[in-house]
Motif scaffolding. Structure first.
Motif, short mmCIF file in Angstrom:
data_model
loop_
_atom_site.label_atom_id
_atom_site.label_comp_id
_atom_site.label_asym_id
_atom_site.label_seq_id
_atom_site.Cartn_x
_atom_site.Cartn_y
_atom_site.Cartn_z
N ARG A 74 -0.38 -20.21 -2.65
CA ARG A 74 -0.63 -21.60 -3.05
C ARG A 74 0.02 -21.91 -4.40
NH1 ARG A 74 -3.60 -25.38 -1.20
NH2 ARG A 74 -4.70 -23.96 0.21
N ARG A 75 -0.04 -20.97 -5.33
CA ARG A 75 0.58 -21.18 -6.64
C ARG A 75 2.09 -21.39 -6.49
NH1 ARG A 75 3.43 -18.64 -10.37
NH2 ARG A 75 3.56 -16.72 -9.11
N ILE A 76 2.73 -20.54 -5.69
CA ILE A 76 4.18 -20.65 -5.50
C ILE A 76 4.52 -21.93 -4.74
CG2 ILE A 76 6.23 -19.57 -4.52
CD1 ILE A 76 4.79 -16.86 -4.88
N TYR A 77 3.74 -22.24 -3.72
CA TYR A 77 3.94 -23.47 -2.95
C TYR A 77 3.90 -24.69 -3.86
CZ TYR A 77 2.47 -27.35 0.13
OH TYR A 77 2.34 -28.56 0.76
N GLU A 78 2.89 -24.77 -4.71
CA GLU A 78 2.75 -25.93 -5.60
C GLU A 78 3.90 -26.00 -6.60
OE1 GLU A 78 -1.16 -25.47 -7.19
OE2 GLU A 78 -2.13 -26.27 -5.37
N ARG A 79 4.38 -24.84 -7.06
CA ARG A 79 5.53 -24.82 -7.96
C ARG A 79 6.78 -25.33 -7.25
NH1 ARG A 79 7.41 -19.05 -9.68
NH2 ARG A 79 8.29 -19.18 -7.59
N GLU A 80 6.96 -24.94 -6.01
CA GLU A 80 8.13 -25.38 -5.25
C GLU A 80 8.06 -26.87 -4.93
OE1 GLU A 80 11.02 -23.73 -4.32
OE2 GLU A 80 10.30 -22.30 -5.81
N VAL A 81 6.88 -27.37 -4.69
CA VAL A 81 6.72 -28.82 -4.51
C VAL A 81 7.17 -29.56 -5.77
CG1 VAL A 81 5.01 -30.67 -4.26
CG2 VAL A 81 4.90 -28.66 -2.76
N GLN A 82 6.76 -29.05 -6.92
CA GLN A 82 7.17 -29.66 -8.19
C GLN A 82 8.68 -29.59 -8.38
OE1 GLN A 82 5.47 -31.52 -10.17
NE2 GLN A 82 7.13 -31.79 -11.64
N ARG A 83 9.29 -28.48 -7.98
CA ARG A 83 10.74 -28.35 -8.12
C ARG A 83 11.47 -29.34 -7.21
NH1 ARG A 83 11.88 -21.80 -8.80
NH2 ARG A 83 11.47 -21.78 -11.05
N LEU A 84 10.95 -29.55 -6.02
CA LEU A 84 11.57 -30.56 -5.15
C LEU A 84 11.43 -31.94 -5.77
CD1 LEU A 84 13.01 -31.38 -2.57
CD2 LEU A 84 10.76 -31.48 -1.44
N ALA A 85 10.26 -32.23 -6.35
CA ALA A 85 10.07 -33.52 -7.00
C ALA A 85 11.05 -33.71 -8.15
CB ALA A 85 8.62 -33.64 -7.51
N LEU A 86 11.26 -32.68 -8.95
CA LEU A 86 12.21 -32.77 -10.06
C LEU A 86 13.63 -33.03 -9.54
CD1 LEU A 86 10.97 -29.80 -12.27
CD2 LEU A 86 10.84 -32.23 -12.85
N SER A 87 13.98 -32.36 -8.47
CA SER A 87 15.32 -32.53 -7.89
C SER A 87 15.52 -33.96 -7.40
CB SER A 87 15.51 -31.53 -6.75
OG SER A 87 16.76 -31.69 -6.13
N LEU A 88 14.56 -34.45 -6.64
CA LEU A 88 14.67 -35.81 -6.10
C LEU A 88 14.67 -36.86 -7.21
CD1 LEU A 88 12.18 -35.29 -3.14
CD2 LEU A 88 14.64 -35.71 -2.91
N GLU A 89 13.83 -36.66 -8.20
CA GLU A 89 13.75 -37.62 -9.30
C GLU A 89 15.03 -37.61 -10.13
OE1 GLU A 89 12.13 -40.67 -11.61
OE2 GLU A 89 11.65 -39.89 -9.61
N SER A 90 15.67 -36.44 -10.26
CA SER A 90 16.92 -36.40 -11.03
C SER A 90 17.99 -37.26 -10.37
CB SER A 90 17.41 -34.95 -11.16
OG SER A 90 17.99 -34.47 -9.96
N ALA A 91 18.04 -37.27 -9.05
CA ALA A 91 19.00 -38.13 -8.36
C ALA A 91 18.65 -39.59 -8.55
CB ALA A 91 19.05 -37.77 -6.88
N ALA A 92 17.36 -39.90 -8.43
CA ALA A 92 16.93 -41.29 -8.59
C ALA A 92 17.25 -41.81 -9.99
CB ALA A 92 15.44 -41.41 -8.30
N LYS A 93 17.02 -40.98 -11.01
CA LYS A 93 17.31 -41.39 -12.39
C LYS A 93 18.80 -41.59 -12.62
CE LYS A 93 13.24 -39.46 -14.69
NZ LYS A 93 12.73 -38.43 -15.64
N ALA A 94 19.62 -40.90 -11.84
CA ALA A 94 21.08 -41.05 -11.96
C ALA A 94 21.59 -42.24 -11.14
CB ALA A 94 21.77 -39.77 -11.51
N GLY A 95 20.68 -42.97 -10.52
CA GLY A 95 21.07 -44.12 -9.72
C GLY A 95 21.63 -43.76 -8.36
N LEU A 96 21.33 -42.54 -7.89
CA LEU A 96 21.83 -42.08 -6.60
C LEU A 96 20.69 -42.03 -5.58
CD1 LEU A 96 24.08 -39.12 -7.81
CD2 LEU A 96 24.78 -41.45 -7.22
#
Length: 259
Positions: free
Chosen positions: A136-158
């Motif tokens: 569960r700890r690793i799963y939640e960390r990976e969910v956060q990493r996916l969120a960071l990845s997706l948000e980085s694209a959104a912030k770049a206007g992509l």
């Protein structure tokens, strides 16, 4: 630009680990993948490689396998798989990569125009037999990493229209997970993943669920050839087209689905 995908290359990494112990179809698989890659992929194309790239335990041991990717046409985008023990500090990994290979971790890779690819390794899912608190700890960390990845694209206007994970982002029935919730929230239209082999790949998550199309692209599941999964139409506003048929072959126009 065309987008291909192939995961779970399981290159030797200096290890004495012949893959044909998993069946005759794995015999000479690295050579066969390279041959088909060269036949199908042009320098203008992108190939997504969702993890389990090398059996190497250390980065130095993975250099030949990274060079293998670098010698193939097109631009490769890679993420870490559960067997990629050589993948530690992302800065060191990126410094070791050939010029035509990009590593995703907590960020995105532009695909031209308004499009981007995002992703993370993922992990075993809640509800899996034997799921532990450490899982569960690793799963939640990976969910956060996916969120960071997706948000980085959104912030770049992509628009993060393609995502890749190593582990399946949902169980076979496609019931929602935190991974699928994020994919839907950010408007991802195609998610490719690997990890599953043999009997485990039967009945794997495929097809469209709540607006996201899922493709299993572990190399043995797609005939050891990069699979053409999308096209970005040239000129003007790019169009994203899902190609949901045969490994490495363009679909007839009537079999394509506009996204």
């Amino acid at each position: 630009m065309r987008v291909f995908a192939i995961g779970d290359l399981h290159l030797p990494g200096g290890q004495e680990k012949p893959m044909d112990v998993f069946g005759e179809r794995w015999a000479g698989h690295g050579r066969r993948i390279a041959e088909r890659w060269r036949e199908l992929v042009s320098e203008e194309d992108v190939v997504l490689v969702p993890g389990d790239i090398s059996w190497a335990m250390k980065l130095d041991e993975a250099r030949d396998d990274l060079a293998y990717l670098g010698a193939l046409p097109g631009r490769a985008v890679i993420i870490r798989g559960n067997h990629d023990y050589w993948w530690q500090a992302i800065g060191k990994v990126r410094r070791a990569l050939p010029p035509n290979v990009a590593a995703l971790q907590n960020d995105h890779v532009p695909l031209g125009g308004p499009w981007a690819v995002c992703g993370t390794r993922g992990w075993v899912l809640p509800g899996t037999e034997g799921f532990t608190e450490e899982d569960r700890r690793i799963y939640e960390r990976e969910v956060q990493r996916l969120a960071l990845s997706l948000e980085s694209a959104a912030k770049a206007g992509l628009r993060p229209v393609i995502a890749m994970l190593h582990f399946p982002p949902a169980h076979r029935d496609g019931a929602p997970t935190e991974f699928t919730r994020l994919l839907e929230e950010y408007g991802v239209r195609l998610c490719v993943y690997g990890h599953l082999h043999g009997e485990a790949a039967r009945g794997a998550l495929r097809g469209t669920h709540r607006g996201v199309h899922y493709e299993l692209v572990a190399c043995d599941a797609i005939g050891f050839a990069p699979k053409l999964v999308a096209e970005l139409a040239p000129g003007g506003e790019p169009q994203f087209t899902l190609l949901a048929v045969g490994a490495g072959k363009a679909a007839p126009a009537e079999e394509r689905r506009r996204l």
